[in-house]
Write a protein that holds these residues in place. Sequence first.
Motif, PDB file in Angstrom:
ATOM      1  N   THR A 122       0.832  -1.203   0.000  1.00  0.00           N
ATOM      2  CA  THR A 122       0.000   0.000   0.000  1.00  0.00           C
ATOM      3  C   THR A 122       0.869   1.257   0.000  1.00  0.00           C
ATOM      4  O   THR A 122       0.600   2.198  -0.753  1.00  0.00           O
ATOM      5  CB  THR A 122      -0.952  -0.007   1.213  1.00  0.00           C
ATOM      6  N   ARG A 124       3.980   1.496  -1.064  1.00  0.00           N
ATOM      7  CA  ARG A 124       4.677   1.571  -2.361  1.00  0.00           C
ATOM      8  C   ARG A 124       3.723   2.113  -3.426  1.00  0.00           C
ATOM      9  O   ARG A 124       4.099   2.941  -4.245  1.00  0.00           O
ATOM     10  CB  ARG A 124       5.199   0.188  -2.737  1.00  0.00           C
ATOM     11  N   MET A 125       2.480   1.649  -3.401  1.00  0.00           N
ATOM     12  CA  MET A 125       1.499   2.120  -4.383  1.00  0.00           C
ATOM     13  C   MET A 125       1.219   3.611  -4.193  1.00  0.00           C
ATOM     14  O   MET A 125       1.110   4.347  -5.174  1.00  0.00           O
ATOM     15  CB  MET A 125       0.201   1.306  -4.261  1.00  0.00           C
ATOM     16  N   ALA A 126       1.111   4.062  -2.935  1.00  0.00           N
ATOM     17  CA  ALA A 126       0.878   5.481  -2.670  1.00  0.00           C
ATOM     18  C   ALA A 126       2.054   6.316  -3.171  1.00  0.00           C
ATOM     19  O   ALA A 126       1.865   7.379  -3.779  1.00  0.00           O
ATOM     20  CB  ALA A 126       0.647   5.709  -1.179  1.00  0.00           C
ATOM     21  N   HIS A 127       3.261   5.835  -2.928  1.00  0.00           N
ATOM     22  CA  HIS A 127       4.459   6.540  -3.401  1.00  0.00           C
ATOM     23  C   HIS A 127       4.467   6.606  -4.927  1.00  0.00           C
ATOM     24  O   HIS A 127       4.723   7.659  -5.517  1.00  0.00           O
ATOM     25  CB  HIS A 127       5.716   5.829  -2.894  1.00  0.00           C
ATOM     26  N   ASN A 128       4.181   5.494  -5.564  1.00  0.00           N
ATOM     27  CA  ASN A 128       4.151   5.462  -7.037  1.00  0.00           C
ATOM     28  C   ASN A 128       3.052   6.369  -7.585  1.00  0.00           C
ATOM     29  O   ASN A 128       3.244   7.045  -8.597  1.00  0.00           O
ATOM     30  CB  ASN A 128       3.956   4.031  -7.541  1.00  0.00           C
ATOM     31  N   GLN A 129       1.897   6.390  -6.926  1.00  0.00           N
ATOM     32  CA  GLN A 129       0.800   7.245  -7.369  1.00  0.00           C
ATOM     33  C   GLN A 129       1.183   8.716  -7.249  1.00  0.00           C
ATOM     34  O   GLN A 129       0.890   9.514  -8.143  1.00  0.00           O
ATOM     35  CB  GLN A 129      -0.470   6.968  -6.565  1.00  0.00           C
ATOM     36  N   ALA A 130       1.862   9.074  -6.156  1.00  0.00           N
ATOM     37  CA  ALA A 130       2.306  10.465  -5.976  1.00  0.00           C
ATOM     38  C   ALA A 130       3.309  10.843  -7.061  1.00  0.00           C
ATOM     39  O   ALA A 130       3.236  11.940  -7.639  1.00  0.00           O
ATOM     40  CB  ALA A 130       2.910  10.652  -4.590  1.00  0.00           C
ATOM     41  N   LEU A 132       3.613   9.466 -10.021  1.00  0.00           N
ATOM     42  CA  LEU A 132       2.895   9.514 -11.292  1.00  0.00           C
ATOM     43  C   LEU A 132       2.104  10.821 -11.419  1.00  0.00           C
ATOM     44  O   LEU A 132       2.107  11.456 -12.475  1.00  0.00           O
ATOM     45  CB  LEU A 132       1.958   8.313 -11.419  1.00  0.00           C
ATOM     46  N   SER A 133       1.454  11.237 -10.348  1.00  0.00           N
ATOM     47  CA  SER A 133       0.714  12.504 -10.376  1.00  0.00           C
ATOM     48  C   SER A 133       1.642  13.675 -10.650  1.00  0.00           C
ATOM     49  O   SER A 133       1.308  14.575 -11.424  1.00  0.00           O
ATOM     50  CB  SER A 133      -0.009  12.726  -9.045  1.00  0.00           C
TER      51      SER A 133
END
Length: 163
Positions: A122, A124-130, A132-133
């Motif tokens: 979770t 890692r996904m939040a970091h990747n989403q940030a 990507l944004s």
Amino acid sequence: MNRPAVPPSSADRQRLALLIEAEAIQLGEFVELLAREEALLIAGEVDALVVLCQDKNERYRRLQRLSDDRSLLLGRFGQAVSDTVIRDWLAGLPRVLARWDEVLGLARTTRERNALNGKLITERMAHNQAALSLLLSAADQPPLYDAEGHTRAIGGGRMLGSA
């Protein structure tokens, strides 16, 4: 469920003991796999995680089959799978009871490690989403260089106060 009218035979008790032994081995290996998964998640090694995930799914299926076999064996005697029932069946078999205790401990460890790895995923996904944004918002900006590689002024157009 009630106690069986006919107690389990020694062959049935031996079958349960073998299932518990196999489950202890499989759970021990599964805990090791979860430790490797945690290390890969921390290191961000996505390719290795894909391979590990396939192994994890296969090992999970093996554990599920062992659990199903245990349920079927006890179910033949009208018994639900419970710690009490298993201890009743294994009364007088201290080594197998110790192995059952090990299975219970490994199952707790598996739950804890799996929950931790879920949190790592979770995060890692939040970091990747940030990230990507951030990249997507940067993509909405005009380029800093033109086709020949010269810098461009940002904000071009007319000056404030000019007609």
